[in-house]
Scaffold this motif. Structure first.
Motif, PDB file in Angstrom:
ATOM      1  N   PRO A  14      12.273   3.510   4.420  1.00  0.00           N
ATOM      2  CA  PRO A  14      12.429   2.788   3.147  1.00  0.00           C
ATOM      3  C   PRO A  14      12.278   3.751   1.958  1.00  0.00           C
ATOM      4  CG  PRO A  14      10.926   1.614   4.612  1.00  0.00           C
ATOM      5  CD  PRO A  14      11.231   2.921   5.280  1.00  0.00           C
ATOM      6  N   THR A  15      12.984   3.446   0.892  1.00  0.00           N
ATOM      7  CA  THR A  15      12.974   4.359  -0.254  1.00  0.00           C
ATOM      8  C   THR A  15      11.586   4.440  -0.892  1.00  0.00           C
ATOM      9  OG1 THR A  15      13.795   2.501  -1.522  1.00  0.00           O
ATOM     10  CG2 THR A  15      15.411   4.156  -0.888  1.00  0.00           C
ATOM     11  N   HIS A  16      10.769   3.387  -0.738  1.00  0.00           N
ATOM     12  CA  HIS A  16       9.447   3.414  -1.375  1.00  0.00           C
ATOM     13  C   HIS A  16       8.411   4.145  -0.513  1.00  0.00           C
ATOM     14  CE1 HIS A  16       9.824  -0.268   1.024  1.00  0.00           C
ATOM     15  NE2 HIS A  16       8.514  -0.254   1.176  1.00  0.00           N
ATOM     16  N   ASN A  17       8.821   4.666   0.665  1.00  0.00           N
ATOM     17  CA  ASN A  17       7.846   5.384   1.521  1.00  0.00           C
ATOM     18  C   ASN A  17       7.568   6.780   0.966  1.00  0.00           C
ATOM     19  OD1 ASN A  17       6.350   6.253   3.867  1.00  0.00           O
ATOM     20  ND2 ASN A  17       8.182   7.365   4.494  1.00  0.00           N
ATOM     21  N   LYS A  18       6.270   7.143   0.966  1.00  0.00           N
ATOM     22  CA  LYS A  18       5.880   8.528   0.627  1.00  0.00           C
ATOM     23  C   LYS A  18       5.716   9.242   1.959  1.00  0.00           C
ATOM     24  CE  LYS A  18       2.253   9.293  -1.992  1.00  0.00           C
ATOM     25  NZ  LYS A  18       1.087   9.069  -2.880  1.00  0.00           N
ATOM     26  N   MET A  19       6.458  10.338   2.168  1.00  0.00           N
ATOM     27  CA  MET A  19       6.424  10.983   3.494  1.00  0.00           C
ATOM     28  C   MET A  19       5.196  11.902   3.578  1.00  0.00           C
ATOM     29  SD  MET A  19       8.118  10.534   6.160  1.00  0.00           S
ATOM     30  CE  MET A  19       8.038  11.200   7.802  1.00  0.00           C
TER      31      MET A  19
ATOM     32  N   GLY B 253       4.589   1.047   3.651  1.00  0.00           N
ATOM     33  CA  GLY B 253       5.946   1.365   3.191  1.00  0.00           C
ATOM     34  C   GLY B 253       6.658   2.324   4.127  1.00  0.00           C
ATOM     35  N   ARG B 254       6.074   2.565   5.309  1.00  0.00           N
ATOM     36  CA  ARG B 254       6.698   3.500   6.255  1.00  0.00           C
ATOM     37  C   ARG B 254       7.938   2.901   6.904  1.00  0.00           C
ATOM     38  NH1 ARG B 254       3.667   7.445   4.556  1.00  0.00           N
ATOM     39  NH2 ARG B 254       1.652   7.790   5.527  1.00  0.00           N
ATOM     40  N   HIS B 255       7.919   1.564   7.081  1.00  0.00           N
ATOM     41  CA  HIS B 255       8.969   0.906   7.864  1.00  0.00           C
ATOM     42  C   HIS B 255       9.411  -0.407   7.240  1.00  0.00           C
ATOM     43  CE1 HIS B 255       8.810   3.456  11.456  1.00  0.00           C
ATOM     44  NE2 HIS B 255       7.510   3.523  11.260  1.00  0.00           N
ATOM     45  N   ASN B 256      10.623  -0.798   7.669  1.00  0.00           N
ATOM     46  CA  ASN B 256      11.063  -2.172   7.416  1.00  0.00           C
ATOM     47  C   ASN B 256      10.557  -3.042   8.566  1.00  0.00           C
ATOM     48  OD1 ASN B 256      12.722  -1.591   5.051  1.00  0.00           O
ATOM     49  ND2 ASN B 256      13.975  -0.446   6.512  1.00  0.00           N
ATOM     50  N   MET B 257      10.558  -4.332   8.338  1.00  0.00           N
ATOM     51  CA  MET B 257      10.008  -5.237   9.362  1.00  0.00           C
ATOM     52  C   MET B 257      10.766  -5.144  10.687  1.00  0.00           C
ATOM     53  SD  MET B 257       8.989  -8.623   7.224  1.00  0.00           S
ATOM     54  CE  MET B 257      10.670  -9.071   7.093  1.00  0.00           C
ATOM     55  N   THR B 258      12.102  -4.988  10.612  1.00  0.00           N
ATOM     56  CA  THR B 258      12.876  -4.937  11.866  1.00  0.00           C
ATOM     57  C   THR B 258      12.530  -3.694  12.696  1.00  0.00           C
ATOM     58  OG1 THR B 258      14.658  -4.095  10.499  1.00  0.00           O
ATOM     59  CG2 THR B 258      14.867  -6.359  11.255  1.00  0.00           C
TER      60      THR B 258
ATOM     61  N   CYS C 167       0.845  -1.202   0.000  1.00  0.00           N
ATOM     62  CA  CYS C 167       0.000   0.000   0.000  1.00  0.00           C
ATOM     63  C   CYS C 167       0.881   1.254   0.000  1.00  0.00           C
ATOM     64  CB  CYS C 167      -0.900   0.038   1.229  1.00  0.00           C
ATOM     65  SG  CYS C 167      -1.941  -1.397   1.427  1.00  0.00           S
ATOM     66  N   ALA C 168       2.129   1.108  -0.447  1.00  0.00           N
ATOM     67  CA  ALA C 168       3.077   2.229  -0.344  1.00  0.00           C
ATOM     68  C   ALA C 168       2.675   3.412  -1.214  1.00  0.00           C
ATOM     69  CB  ALA C 168       4.473   1.748  -0.687  1.00  0.00           C
ATOM     70  N   GLY C 169       1.927   3.172  -2.258  1.00  0.00           N
ATOM     71  CA  GLY C 169       1.483   4.258  -3.127  1.00  0.00           C
ATOM     72  C   GLY C 169       0.149   3.891  -3.757  1.00  0.00           C
ATOM     73  N   GLU C 170      -0.495   4.885  -4.379  1.00  0.00           N
ATOM     74  CA  GLU C 170      -1.802   4.595  -4.998  1.00  0.00           C
ATOM     75  C   GLU C 170      -1.657   3.539  -6.092  1.00  0.00           C
ATOM     76  OE1 GLU C 170      -0.934   7.684  -4.137  1.00  0.00           O
ATOM     77  OE2 GLU C 170      -2.488   8.013  -2.601  1.00  0.00           O
ATOM     78  N   GLY C 171      -0.490   3.539  -6.747  1.00  0.00           N
ATOM     79  CA  GLY C 171      -0.284   2.596  -7.855  1.00  0.00           C
ATOM     80  C   GLY C 171       0.232   1.237  -7.406  1.00  0.00           C
ATOM     81  N   SER C 172       0.414   1.038  -6.112  1.00  0.00           N
ATOM     82  CA  SER C 172       0.945  -0.250  -5.625  1.00  0.00           C
ATOM     83  C   SER C 172      -0.122  -1.333  -5.742  1.00  0.00           C
ATOM     84  CB  SER C 172       1.362  -0.138  -4.161  1.00  0.00           C
ATOM     85  OG  SER C 172       2.215   0.951  -3.982  1.00  0.00           O
ATOM     86  N   ALA C 173       0.310  -2.575  -5.496  1.00  0.00           N
ATOM     87  CA  ALA C 173      -0.596  -3.727  -5.695  1.00  0.00           C
ATOM     88  C   ALA C 173      -1.912  -3.566  -4.926  1.00  0.00           C
ATOM     89  CB  ALA C 173       0.125  -4.992  -5.258  1.00  0.00           C
ATOM     90  N   TRP C 174      -1.848  -3.111  -3.688  1.00  0.00           N
ATOM     91  CA  TRP C 174      -3.068  -2.899  -2.890  1.00  0.00           C
ATOM     92  C   TRP C 174      -3.277  -1.405  -2.646  1.00  0.00           C
ATOM     93  CZ3 TRP C 174      -3.452  -6.956   1.673  1.00  0.00           C
ATOM     94  CH2 TRP C 174      -3.323  -8.240   1.143  1.00  0.00           C
ATOM     95  N   GLY C 175      -2.969  -0.612  -3.638  1.00  0.00           N
ATOM     96  CA  GLY C 175      -3.031   0.855  -3.498  1.00  0.00           C
ATOM     97  C   GLY C 175      -4.406   1.346  -3.074  1.00  0.00           C
ATOM     98  N   SER C 176      -5.468   0.605  -3.469  1.00  0.00           N
ATOM     99  CA  SER C 176      -6.820   1.064  -3.138  1.00  0.00           C
ATOM    100  C   SER C 176      -7.087   0.946  -1.630  1.00  0.00           C
ATOM    101  CB  SER C 176      -7.857   0.272  -3.924  1.00  0.00           C
ATOM    102  OG  SER C 176      -7.654  -1.091  -3.667  1.00  0.00           O
ATOM    103  N   ALA C 177      -6.284   0.142  -0.921  1.00  0.00           N
ATOM    104  CA  ALA C 177      -6.474   0.000   0.534  1.00  0.00           C
ATOM    105  C   ALA C 177      -5.691   1.064   1.308  1.00  0.00           C
ATOM    106  CB  ALA C 177      -6.041  -1.387   0.982  1.00  0.00           C
ATOM    107  N   ARG C 178      -4.948   1.904   0.579  1.00  0.00           N
ATOM    108  CA  ARG C 178      -4.100   2.895   1.266  1.00  0.00           C
ATOM    109  C   ARG C 178      -4.904   3.844   2.172  1.00  0.00           C
ATOM    110  NH1 ARG C 178       1.070   4.937   1.206  1.00  0.00           N
ATOM    111  NH2 ARG C 178       1.199   7.200   1.404  1.00  0.00           N
TER     112      ARG C 178
END
Ligand SMILES: CC(C)=CCC/C(C)=C/COP(=O)(O)O
Length: 256
Positions: free
Chosen positions: A154-159, A216-221, A82-93
């Motif tokens: 993460p680089t894919h995070n939108k701030m 996409g805000r965080h890594n798992m760790t 859900c990292a962006g609107e265009g991501s696989a589950w973008g509609s759940a963002r």
């Protein structure tokens, strides 16, 4: 190009060998090690330069940590659906962002403060005052660790997060995960709730935590450490529990 030794000295080292022992440093090569076997017969057994040893013989811990981090980055990127609107589950963002607000510090601080002002029993005041203390302690601890570790998001995070402070450009640990674990433990311990509600509280904490990686805000760790930190912080809160006996001045402030 500065020599390795001069760079070591500039970084404040005494020139002694103990400076870099923490992860990768090894002692001189063993008599039957390959590096010794390659030496021509009769040559003096000069030890390899320290930096070469570090490259050729990285410690097991170093390799394990780098592998773990690489897996973490790879898996977190894949789970950031859900990292962006265009991501696989973008509609759940949008839904994920509502979940994000439910674990944000501002609503929790304001809600607890409001509850404290409205509370008409000494038991409620005591619990809410301690919850306020817990939330503030959590904010400070997360800010300190983020400021010390300085792991970028993460680089894919939108701030595009709702109200952040300067250290929130860093991702380790997840402040939402620490708060979720802390509040979950606190609520389960200090609120009398029916079992279905207790299950809901645990589910909420888990969903908030998982949503950090999905957004996409965080890594798992970041999230795993955040959960551990929040869980541990509750122990600190319970240890320093504020009561009319231990903090009479604070309670005098809130008594009507
Ligand atoms: C401004 C206040 C009172 C809190 C900031 C809350 C916040 C934005 C935390 C960051 O959480 P993550 O580390 O999980 O992204």
């Amino acid at each position: 190009m500065p020599s390795p030794r001069s760079s070591r000295e500039r970084r404040g080292g005494s020139g002694g060998r103990l400076e870099f022992l923490s992860l990768s440093q090894r002692g001189p090569a063993a008599p039957d090690s390959p590096s010794r076997r390659r030496e021509p017969a009769g040559a003096a057994a000069a030890p390899l330069p320290e930096e070469d040893c570090m490259k050729l013989n990285p410690s097991f811990l170093g390799i394990a940590l780098s592998s773990l981090l690489a897996i973490d980055l790879w898996a977190s990127k894949r789970l950031g659906v859900c990292a962006g609107e265009g991501s696989a589950w973008g509609s759940a963002r949008p839904l994920m962002k509502v979940i994000e607000v439910s674990g944000h510090g501002i609503p929790w601080l304001l809600g607890t403060f409001y509850g404290l002002c409205q509370s008409d029993s000494s038991a409620a005041r005591e619990v809410l005052l301690n919850l306020l203390f817990a939330l503030l302690l959590d904010l400070v601890m997360v800010a300190v660790v983020k400021g010390l570790v300085r792991r970028p998001r993460p680089t894919h995070n939108k701030m595009d997060m709702f109200v952040t402070i300067s250290v929130d450009k860093y991702s380790f640990p997840s402040g939402h995960a620490t708060r979720a674990a802390l509040v979950c433990r606190f609520v389960l311990r200090h609120l009398v709730l029916a079992v279905p509600l207790r299950v809901l509280v645990v589910l909420w904490a888990l969903i908030v935590s998982v949503s950090r990686v999905m957004l996409g805000r965080h890594n798992m760790t970041d999230v795993l450490f955040g959960l551990l930190l929040g869980y541990a912080l509750y122990g600190v809160v319970e240890h320093c529990w504020l009561s009319p006996a231990t903090a009479p001045a604070l309670f005098a402030l809130w008594s009507h």
